[in-house]
Scaffold this motif. Structure first.
Motif, PDB file in Angstrom:
ATOM      1  N   GLY A 133      -9.533 -27.738 -25.367  1.00  0.00           N
ATOM      2  CA  GLY A 133      -8.607 -27.167 -24.398  1.00  0.00           C
ATOM      3  C   GLY A 133      -7.291 -27.902 -24.266  1.00  0.00           C
ATOM      4  N   VAL A 134      -6.869 -28.565 -25.349  1.00  0.00           N
ATOM      5  CA  VAL A 134      -5.598 -29.281 -25.310  1.00  0.00           C
ATOM      6  C   VAL A 134      -4.709 -28.843 -26.474  1.00  0.00           C
ATOM      7  CG1 VAL A 134      -6.584 -31.312 -24.195  1.00  0.00           C
ATOM      8  CG2 VAL A 134      -6.479 -31.217 -26.697  1.00  0.00           C
ATOM      9  N   SER A 135      -3.426 -29.129 -26.343  1.00  0.00           N
ATOM     10  CA  SER A 135      -2.472 -28.921 -27.425  1.00  0.00           C
ATOM     11  C   SER A 135      -1.706 -30.227 -27.616  1.00  0.00           C
ATOM     12  CB  SER A 135      -1.512 -27.776 -27.100  1.00  0.00           C
ATOM     13  OG  SER A 135      -0.800 -28.038 -25.907  1.00  0.00           O
ATOM     14  N   ILE A 136      -0.807 -30.267 -28.585  1.00  0.00           N
ATOM     15  CA  ILE A 136      -0.058 -31.481 -28.881  1.00  0.00           C
ATOM     16  C   ILE A 136       1.378 -31.332 -28.380  1.00  0.00           C
ATOM     17  CG2 ILE A 136       0.765 -32.992 -30.738  1.00  0.00           C
ATOM     18  CD1 ILE A 136      -1.659 -32.065 -32.369  1.00  0.00           C
ATOM     19  N   PHE A 167       1.512 -36.922 -27.501  1.00  0.00           N
ATOM     20  CA  PHE A 167       0.388 -36.890 -26.570  1.00  0.00           C
ATOM     21  C   PHE A 167      -0.312 -35.535 -26.615  1.00  0.00           C
ATOM     22  CE2 PHE A 167       3.926 -39.359 -24.899  1.00  0.00           C
ATOM     23  CZ  PHE A 167       3.361 -40.631 -24.823  1.00  0.00           C
ATOM     24  N   THR A 168      -1.426 -35.440 -25.920  1.00  0.00           N
ATOM     25  CA  THR A 168      -2.082 -34.155 -25.744  1.00  0.00           C
ATOM     26  C   THR A 168      -1.693 -33.574 -24.386  1.00  0.00           C
ATOM     27  OG1 THR A 168      -4.086 -35.199 -24.855  1.00  0.00           O
ATOM     28  CG2 THR A 168      -4.034 -34.708 -27.227  1.00  0.00           C
ATOM     29  N   LYS A 169      -1.812 -32.257 -24.270  1.00  0.00           N
ATOM     30  CA  LYS A 169      -1.478 -31.565 -23.021  1.00  0.00           C
ATOM     31  C   LYS A 169      -2.578 -30.580 -22.685  1.00  0.00           C
ATOM     32  CE  LYS A 169       1.823 -28.454 -22.985  1.00  0.00           C
ATOM     33  NZ  LYS A 169       3.176 -27.837 -22.969  1.00  0.00           N
ATOM     34  N   ASP A 170      -3.033 -30.618 -21.463  1.00  0.00           N
ATOM     35  CA  ASP A 170      -4.085 -29.710 -21.013  1.00  0.00           C
ATOM     36  C   ASP A 170      -3.550 -28.282 -20.973  1.00  0.00           C
ATOM     37  OD1 ASP A 170      -5.626 -28.172 -18.763  1.00  0.00           O
ATOM     38  OD2 ASP A 170      -6.900 -29.891 -19.258  1.00  0.00           O
ATOM     39  N   ARG A 171      -4.242 -27.372 -21.624  1.00  0.00           N
ATOM     40  CA  ARG A 171      -3.754 -25.989 -21.695  1.00  0.00           C
ATOM     41  C   ARG A 171      -3.748 -25.302 -20.337  1.00  0.00           C
ATOM     42  NH1 ARG A 171      -3.150 -23.850 -26.641  1.00  0.00           N
ATOM     43  NH2 ARG A 171      -4.074 -24.917 -28.420  1.00  0.00           N
ATOM     44  N   LYS A 172      -4.731 -25.580 -19.515  1.00  0.00           N
ATOM     45  CA  LYS A 172      -4.850 -24.889 -18.231  1.00  0.00           C
ATOM     46  C   LYS A 172      -3.870 -25.421 -17.202  1.00  0.00           C
ATOM     47  CE  LYS A 172      -9.705 -23.486 -18.654  1.00  0.00           C
ATOM     48  NZ  LYS A 172     -11.065 -23.580 -18.049  1.00  0.00           N
ATOM     49  N   THR A 173      -3.779 -26.728 -17.110  1.00  0.00           N
ATOM     50  CA  THR A 173      -2.953 -27.328 -16.062  1.00  0.00           C
ATOM     51  C   THR A 173      -1.537 -27.654 -16.527  1.00  0.00           C
ATOM     52  OG1 THR A 173      -3.597 -29.609 -16.600  1.00  0.00           O
ATOM     53  CG2 THR A 173      -5.029 -28.369 -15.097  1.00  0.00           C
ATOM     54  N   GLY A 174      -1.360 -27.784 -17.847  1.00  0.00           N
ATOM     55  CA  GLY A 174      -0.065 -28.173 -18.374  1.00  0.00           C
ATOM     56  C   GLY A 174       0.205 -29.662 -18.252  1.00  0.00           C
ATOM     57  N   LYS A 175      -0.770 -30.434 -17.770  1.00  0.00           N
ATOM     58  CA  LYS A 175      -0.596 -31.867 -17.591  1.00  0.00           C
ATOM     59  C   LYS A 175      -0.552 -32.568 -18.941  1.00  0.00           C
ATOM     60  CE  LYS A 175      -2.719 -35.997 -15.600  1.00  0.00           C
ATOM     61  NZ  LYS A 175      -3.892 -36.541 -14.853  1.00  0.00           N
ATOM     62  N   VAL A 176       0.455 -33.428 -19.118  1.00  0.00           N
ATOM     63  CA  VAL A 176       0.565 -34.231 -20.336  1.00  0.00           C
ATOM     64  C   VAL A 176      -0.205 -35.531 -20.135  1.00  0.00           C
ATOM     65  CG1 VAL A 176       2.131 -35.447 -21.892  1.00  0.00           C
ATOM     66  CG2 VAL A 176       2.804 -33.243 -20.904  1.00  0.00           C
ATOM     67  N   ASN A 177      -1.093 -35.830 -21.052  1.00  0.00           N
ATOM     68  CA  ASN A 177      -1.921 -37.024 -20.952  1.00  0.00           C
ATOM     69  C   ASN A 177      -1.187 -38.209 -21.589  1.00  0.00           C
ATOM     70  OD1 ASN A 177      -4.281 -35.542 -19.891  1.00  0.00           O
ATOM     71  ND2 ASN A 177      -4.329 -34.637 -21.921  1.00  0.00           N
ATOM     72  N   VAL A 178      -0.316 -38.815 -20.819  1.00  0.00           N
ATOM     73  CA  VAL A 178       0.497 -39.924 -21.312  1.00  0.00           C
ATOM     74  C   VAL A 178      -0.323 -41.207 -21.301  1.00  0.00           C
ATOM     75  CG1 VAL A 178       2.573 -41.297 -20.947  1.00  0.00           C
ATOM     76  CG2 VAL A 178       2.602 -38.832 -20.486  1.00  0.00           C
ATOM     77  N   THR A 179      -0.363 -41.884 -22.445  1.00  0.00           N
ATOM     78  CA  THR A 179      -1.086 -43.145 -22.557  1.00  0.00           C
ATOM     79  C   THR A 179      -0.182 -44.178 -23.209  1.00  0.00           C
ATOM     80  OG1 THR A 179      -2.004 -42.405 -24.670  1.00  0.00           O
ATOM     81  CG2 THR A 179      -3.372 -42.090 -22.705  1.00  0.00           C
ATOM     82  N   PRO A 180      -0.358 -45.448 -22.884  1.00  0.00           N
ATOM     83  CA  PRO A 180       0.489 -46.490 -23.482  1.00  0.00           C
ATOM     84  C   PRO A 180       0.219 -46.639 -24.968  1.00  0.00           C
ATOM     85  CG  PRO A 180      -1.288 -47.477 -22.204  1.00  0.00           C
ATOM     86  CD  PRO A 180      -1.321 -46.010 -21.899  1.00  0.00           C
TER      87      PRO A 180
END
Length: 217
Positions: A133-136, A167-180
Motif C-alpha cells: 500500500g505504498v508508492s515511491i 522515501f515511500t508514501k502511504d497510498r491511503k493517507t498520503g503520508k511520506v515516511n521520511v527516515t534519516p
C-alpha cells in the motif's frame, strides 16, 4: 529492505525474493552473483554491437508519478552504443516505478525493457509494493554509470544509487515516511543487458549490494 526507505526499482529486482516489507526494519540486499555481470570483457564493442541496426522499436512513453524525480549521471558518454544502453536502462528503471505508482501488475512497459531474471524480479517487486500500500516519492540519484560491451555482444552496466532523499508514501493517507539517511541508503548495481531484434537494450540479469561503501559519496 530498509524501514520505510524507498528501495529503488533496480535494487528491488535483486532483493525481491528477500523482501519482508517496508515496516520490517533494516534489511540489506547483500551481494548477489550474476553470471556474466563482470566487466572483464572487451571494452571495445564487438562488430555486431557496433553495427547497430535501424532502431525499429516503438518505445512506450513512461511517466513518473508526481513527487518523484530520478536523475542519471552520466546520461551520455559520446559513444553511441554505450549511450543507447544508458538510455534504455534509465527507461527500464522509470518503467518499474511507473508500474508501482499505477499498481500495474502486468507491467507491460517493464517487459519492453527487461526479460528473463530481471523481468521476473521486477514483477515480484511491483506486486510486493502494491500489496504494502505504498508508492515511491522524493529524489533518487543514479551515478557513476559505466558500460562495457562484451565480445559476445551483450553489455554490462554498473552504477550506484543514492536514496537519501527517496522515501515511500502511504497510498491511503498520503503520508511520506521520511527516515534519516544511513549506509543502507546507498546501493551498487551490476546488470547484464542484451539488444533485442528491435534494437532495445533489455536487462536480463541484475545484482545489487545495499550499503556498498564505494557508493557512499
Amino acid at each position: 529492505m530498509r524501514n520505510h526507505k524507498a528501495t529503488t526499482a533496480a535494487a528491488a529486482l535483486a532483493a525481491a525474493l528477500l523482501l519482508t516489507g517496508c515496516g520490517g526494519g533494516s534489511q540489506g540486499a547483500g551481494a548477489k552473483t550474476v553470471p556474466g555481470a563482470d566487466t572483464t570483457g572487451s571494452a571495445t564493442p564487438s562488430a555486431s554491437a557496433s553495427a547497430t541496426p535501424a532502431d525499429r522499436a516503438n518505445r512506450p512513453k513512461v511517466t513518473l508519478p508526481a513527487g518523484e524525480t530520478l536523475s542519471f549521471d552520466p546520461e551520455t558518454t559520446g559513444d553511441p552504443v554505450k549511450d543507447a544502453v544508458l538510455k534504455d536502462n534509465a527507461e527500464y528503471v522509470r518503467a518499474v516505478d511507473e508500474a508501482i505508482a499505477d499498481q500495474d501488475g502486468k507491467a507491460t512497459k517493464v517487459a519492453f525493457y527487461a526479460k528473463d531474471d530481471a523481468l521476473v524480479g521486477a514483477l515480484q517487486w511491483i506486486a510486493a509494493v502494491t500489496k504494502q500500500g505504498v508508492s515511491i516519492t522524493g529524489t533518487i540519484r543514479y551515478f557513476d554509470r559505466q558500460v562495457s560491451v562484451r565480445q559476445d555482444g551483450a553489455a554490462t552496466l554498473t552504477y550506484c544509487g543514492d536514496e537519501t532523499k527517496g522515501f515511500t508514501k502511504d497510498r491511503k493517507t498520503g503520508k511520506v515516511n521520511v527516515t534519516p539517511a544511513n549506509s543502507d541508503s546507498y546501493i551498487s548495481y551490476a546488470l547484464v543487458l542484451r539488444k533485442s531484434d528491435k534494437g532495445v537494450w533489455q536487462a536480463t540479469k541484475l545484482s545489487s549490494v545495499r550499503g556498498d561503501k564505494k557508493c557512499q559519496r
